[in-house]
Design a protein around this motif. Structure first.
Motif, PDB file in Angstrom:
ATOM      1  N   TYR A  98       0.812  -1.215   0.000  1.00 17.49           N
ATOM      2  CA  TYR A  98       0.000   0.000   0.000  1.00 17.49           C
ATOM      3  C   TYR A  98       0.846   1.265   0.000  1.00 17.49           C
ATOM      4  O   TYR A  98       0.436   2.280  -0.562  1.00 17.49           O
ATOM      5  N   LYS A  99       2.029   1.214   0.551  1.00 20.25           N
ATOM      6  CA  LYS A  99       2.955   2.349   0.442  1.00 20.25           C
ATOM      7  C   LYS A  99       3.302   2.554  -1.037  1.00 20.25           C
ATOM      8  O   LYS A  99       3.286   3.680  -1.536  1.00 20.25           O
ATOM      9  N   GLY A 100       3.582   1.472  -1.746  1.00 22.46           N
ATOM     10  CA  GLY A 100       3.867   1.556  -3.181  1.00 22.46           C
ATOM     11  C   GLY A 100       2.683   2.094  -3.970  1.00 22.46           C
ATOM     12  O   GLY A 100       2.843   2.919  -4.868  1.00 22.46           O
ATOM     13  N   PHE A 101       1.490   1.626  -3.637  1.00 16.75           N
ATOM     14  CA  PHE A 101       0.285   2.123  -4.314  1.00 16.75           C
ATOM     15  C   PHE A 101       0.128   3.627  -4.081  1.00 16.75           C
ATOM     16  O   PHE A 101      -0.122   4.383  -5.024  1.00 16.75           O
ATOM     17  N   GLY A 116       6.577   9.840   9.818  1.00 20.18           N
ATOM     18  CA  GLY A 116       6.447  10.129  11.239  1.00 20.18           C
ATOM     19  C   GLY A 116       6.695   8.864  12.032  1.00 20.18           C
ATOM     20  O   GLY A 116       6.520   7.752  11.523  1.00 20.18           O
ATOM     21  N   ASP A 117       7.089   9.026  13.262  1.00 22.56           N
ATOM     22  CA  ASP A 117       7.352   7.872  14.112  1.00 22.56           C
ATOM     23  C   ASP A 117       6.062   7.133  14.448  1.00 22.56           C
ATOM     24  O   ASP A 117       5.004   7.739  14.590  1.00 22.56           O
ATOM     25  N   LEU A 129       3.049   7.391   7.239  1.00 22.21           N
ATOM     26  CA  LEU A 129       3.300   8.047   5.960  1.00 22.21           C
ATOM     27  C   LEU A 129       2.351   9.226   5.818  1.00 22.21           C
ATOM     28  O   LEU A 129       1.146   9.079   6.037  1.00 22.21           O
ATOM     29  N   VAL A 130       2.884  10.388   5.454  1.00 23.15           N
ATOM     30  CA  VAL A 130       2.053  11.575   5.261  1.00 23.15           C
ATOM     31  C   VAL A 130       2.378  12.168   3.897  1.00 23.15           C
ATOM     32  O   VAL A 130       3.528  12.514   3.613  1.00 23.15           O
ATOM     33  N   SER A 146      -2.721  10.097   4.560  1.00 21.61           N
ATOM     34  CA  SER A 146      -1.758   9.443   5.442  1.00 21.61           C
ATOM     35  C   SER A 146      -2.100   7.956   5.576  1.00 21.61           C
ATOM     36  O   SER A 146      -3.211   7.528   5.268  1.00 21.61           O
ATOM     37  N   MET A 147      -1.112   7.203   6.006  1.00 21.13           N
ATOM     38  CA  MET A 147      -1.290   5.779   6.263  1.00 21.13           C
ATOM     39  C   MET A 147      -0.563   5.443   7.563  1.00 21.13           C
ATOM     40  O   MET A 147       0.573   5.866   7.759  1.00 21.13           O
TER      41      MET A 147
END
Length: 167
Positions: A98-101, A116-117, A129-130, A146-147
């Motif tokens: 999903y980061k790749g998507f 972010g931590d 992820l933002v 964000s995720m």
């Protein structure tokens, strides 16, 4: 015969993933476009009202999202669960997918990614992820995406959650 089937499967896999990402991106685009106007075009019926806020069903179905909704609690946002498991070993593959998507959907459209931590014990490797828009010509702050990966002690489940924020 088995080798031929495996070969055809391996050839078809990238095409299937590309189609899945394209549909995923279309859903994200619809949500990002609806965000500045308070998600009015994608809000459905009210699911819950309480002292914390309001929850609406969402008309947009983002491929890969288990369940999605619009929430008015600490800001207006879309929230969708992308993955859930009680097995931490399964989280890495879904997180990377999903980061790749999201990178494919947003980075070429003027968004920048920051990390972010993650403060959940044992989940430090799964950074928040933002994705923020670099467009600054809008009268209001643009929506951002964000995720996050979290853990519920109550259910014992790890969940990867997608957010599309109004601002």
């Amino acid at each position: 015969m088995i080798k031929r089937i495996a070969f055809v499967f391996l050839l078809a896999l990238p095409a299937c993933l590309m189609a899945q990402q394209k549909e995923f991106c279309s859903g994200i685009d619809m949500l990002v476009q609806a965000a500045p106007a308070g998600f009015k075009t994608v809000k459905d019926s009210i699911v819950k009202i309480n002292e914390k806020g309001i929850v609406w069903a969402c008309k947009v179905s983002v491929p890969g999202v288990i369940t999605g909704r619009i929430i008015s609690v600490m800001g207006l946002r879309y929230e969708g669960a992308l993955f859930q498991s009680r097995n931490l070993a399964e989280v890495q593959q879904a997180y990377e997918k999903y980061k790749g998507f999201l990178n494919g959907c947003l980075l070429d459209k003027g968004y920048v990614l920051s990390y972010g931590d993650n403060f959940y014990p044992g989940l430090e490797a799964y950074k928040k992820l933002v994705y923020m828009s670099t467009k600054d010509d809008a009268p209001t702050p643009p929506p951002h995406v964000s995720m996050e990966t979290d853990y519920s002690k109550q259910t014992g489940a790890y969940t990867i959650v997608l957010y599309v924020w109004q601002h």
